[in-house]
Design a protein around this motif. Structure first.
Motif, PDB file in Angstrom:
ATOM      1  N   UNK A 150       0.769  -1.235   0.089  1.00  0.00           N
ATOM      2  CA  UNK A 150      -0.087  -0.061  -0.029  1.00  0.00           C
ATOM      3  C   UNK A 150       0.813   1.394  -0.030  1.00  0.00           C
ATOM      4  N   UNK A 151       2.149   1.082   0.214  1.00  0.00           N
ATOM      5  CA  UNK A 151       2.970   2.341   0.242  1.00  0.00           C
ATOM      6  C   UNK A 151       3.527   2.920  -0.865  1.00  0.00           C
ATOM      7  N   UNK A 152       3.221   1.908  -2.048  1.00  0.00           N
ATOM      8  CA  UNK A 152       4.230   2.203  -3.244  1.00  0.00           C
ATOM      9  C   UNK A 152       2.835   2.449  -4.617  1.00  0.00           C
ATOM     10  N   UNK A 153       3.359   3.271  -5.364  1.00  0.00           N
ATOM     11  CA  UNK A 153       2.664   3.402  -6.754  1.00  0.00           C
ATOM     12  C   UNK A 153       2.899   2.091  -7.581  1.00  0.00           C
ATOM     13  N   UNK A 154       2.047   1.888  -8.434  1.00  0.00           N
ATOM     14  CA  UNK A 154       2.022   0.461  -9.359  1.00  0.00           C
ATOM     15  C   UNK A 154       1.782   1.019 -10.684  1.00  0.00           C
ATOM     16  N   UNK A 155       2.802   0.734 -11.560  1.00  0.00           N
ATOM     17  CA  UNK A 155       2.491   1.150 -12.980  1.00  0.00           C
ATOM     18  C   UNK A 155       2.068  -0.277 -13.731  1.00  0.00           C
ATOM     19  N   UNK A 156       1.662   0.043 -14.865  1.00  0.00           N
ATOM     20  CA  UNK A 156       1.259  -0.826 -16.066  1.00  0.00           C
ATOM     21  C   UNK A 156       2.201  -0.356 -17.395  1.00  0.00           C
ATOM     22  N   UNK A 157       2.779  -1.156 -17.884  1.00  0.00           N
ATOM     23  CA  UNK A 157       3.494  -1.024 -19.050  1.00  0.00           C
ATOM     24  C   UNK A 157       2.990  -2.105 -19.988  1.00  0.00           C
ATOM     25  N   UNK A 158       3.418  -1.713 -21.418  1.00  0.00           N
ATOM     26  CA  UNK A 158       3.113  -2.683 -22.277  1.00  0.00           C
ATOM     27  C   UNK A 158       4.228  -2.581 -23.554  1.00  0.00           C
ATOM     28  N   UNK A 202       3.565  -5.322 -15.049  1.00  0.00           N
ATOM     29  CA  UNK A 202       3.306  -4.209 -13.909  1.00  0.00           C
ATOM     30  C   UNK A 202       4.762  -3.938 -13.368  1.00  0.00           C
ATOM     31  N   UNK A 203       4.929  -2.932 -12.600  1.00  0.00           N
ATOM     32  CA  UNK A 203       6.183  -2.397 -12.048  1.00  0.00           C
ATOM     33  C   UNK A 203       6.078  -1.500 -10.980  1.00  0.00           C
ATOM     34  N   UNK A 204       7.138  -1.713 -10.128  1.00  0.00           N
ATOM     35  CA  UNK A 204       7.154  -0.885  -9.075  1.00  0.00           C
ATOM     36  C   UNK A 204       8.498  -0.253  -8.611  1.00  0.00           C
ATOM     37  N   UNK A 205       8.740   0.863  -8.230  1.00  0.00           N
ATOM     38  CA  UNK A 205       9.937   1.448  -7.581  1.00  0.00           C
ATOM     39  C   UNK A 205      10.069   1.384  -6.106  1.00  0.00           C
ATOM     40  N   UNK A 206      10.524   0.218  -5.863  1.00  0.00           N
ATOM     41  CA  UNK A 206      10.781   0.099  -4.117  1.00  0.00           C
ATOM     42  C   UNK A 206      12.085   0.275  -3.690  1.00  0.00           C
ATOM     43  N   UNK A 207      12.288   1.322  -2.843  1.00  0.00           N
ATOM     44  CA  UNK A 207      13.597   1.589  -2.246  1.00  0.00           C
ATOM     45  C   UNK A 207      14.587   2.092  -3.183  1.00  0.00           C
ATOM     46  N   UNK A 208      14.110   2.702  -4.231  1.00  0.00           N
ATOM     47  CA  UNK A 208      14.866   3.400  -5.469  1.00  0.00           C
ATOM     48  C   UNK A 208      15.383   2.115  -6.721  1.00  0.00           C
ATOM     49  N   UNK A 209      14.736   1.014  -6.339  1.00  0.00           N
ATOM     50  CA  UNK A 209      14.986   0.022  -7.236  1.00  0.00           C
ATOM     51  C   UNK A 209      13.590  -0.209  -8.066  1.00  0.00           C
ATOM     52  N   UNK A 210      13.865  -0.348  -9.403  1.00  0.00           N
ATOM     53  CA  UNK A 210      12.610  -0.557 -10.147  1.00  0.00           C
ATOM     54  C   UNK A 210      12.382  -2.261 -10.297  1.00  0.00           C
ATOM     55  N   UNK A 211      11.400  -2.732  -9.924  1.00  0.00           N
ATOM     56  CA  UNK A 211      10.927  -4.225  -9.951  1.00  0.00           C
ATOM     57  C   UNK A 211       9.789  -4.510 -11.276  1.00  0.00           C
TER      58      UNK A 211
END
Length: 116
Positions: A30-38, A96-105
Motif C-alpha cells: 500500500x505504500x507504493x505506486x504501481x505501474x502498468x506498461x506494455x 506491472x512495475x514498482x519502484x521500491x527503495x529506489x529500485x525498479x521491479x
C-alpha cells in the motif's frame, strides 16, 4: 524479496474485454505506486497507467484513456487493469512495475492478444 506477478492475459476478439491483475509481495504494497506498461511485438515498451499509494490517484496514457482503468485492492496486494473495447493495437505483453527503495521491479509479463 520483492515480487510482482501478472495474470489475466489471453486471446480476445476485437471489442472484447480483459482484466489483468498484478499481485505484489515482499514489500508494503500500500505504500507504493504501481505501474502498468506494455510492449507490442517489435516495439518499445510503453507506459500505460499508474496508480499511486493510498488514496490511489491514477494516471492513464492518452492512447488508452476511456478504455482502460487502473485500480487497486491493498487488502489483496493487487492492482488491476480493466481493459474494454480492445483492438488489435492493444496486442502486447503487459507488465506491472514498482519502484521500491529506489529500485525498479518488474513482473514477468502477461500476453494479451486481440485478434478475430
Amino acid at each position: 524479496q520483492v515480487q510482482l506477478v501478472e495474470s489475466g492475459g489471453g486471446l480476445v476478439q476485437p471489442g472484447g474485454s480483459l482484466r489483468l491483475s498484478c499481485i505484489g509481495s515482499g514489500f508494503t504494497f500500500s505504500d507504493y505506486a504501481i505501474n502498468w506498461f506494455r510492449q507490442p511485438p517489435g516495439e518499445e515498451r510503453e507506459w500505460v497507467a499508474t496508480i499511486s499509494s493510498v488514496p490511489g490517484s491514477t494516471a492513464i496514457a492518452d492512447t488508452v484513456k476511456g478504455r482502460f482503468t487502473i485500480s487497486r485492492d491493498n487488502a489483496k496486494n493487487t492492482v488491476y487493469l480493466q481493459m474494454i473495447d480492445l483492438n488489435t493495437e492493444d496486442t502486447a505483453v503487459y507488465y506491472c512495475s514498482a519502484r521500491v527503495r529506489r529500485h525498479d521491479y518488474w513482473g514477468q509479463g502477461t500476453q494479451v492478444t486481440v485478434s478475430s
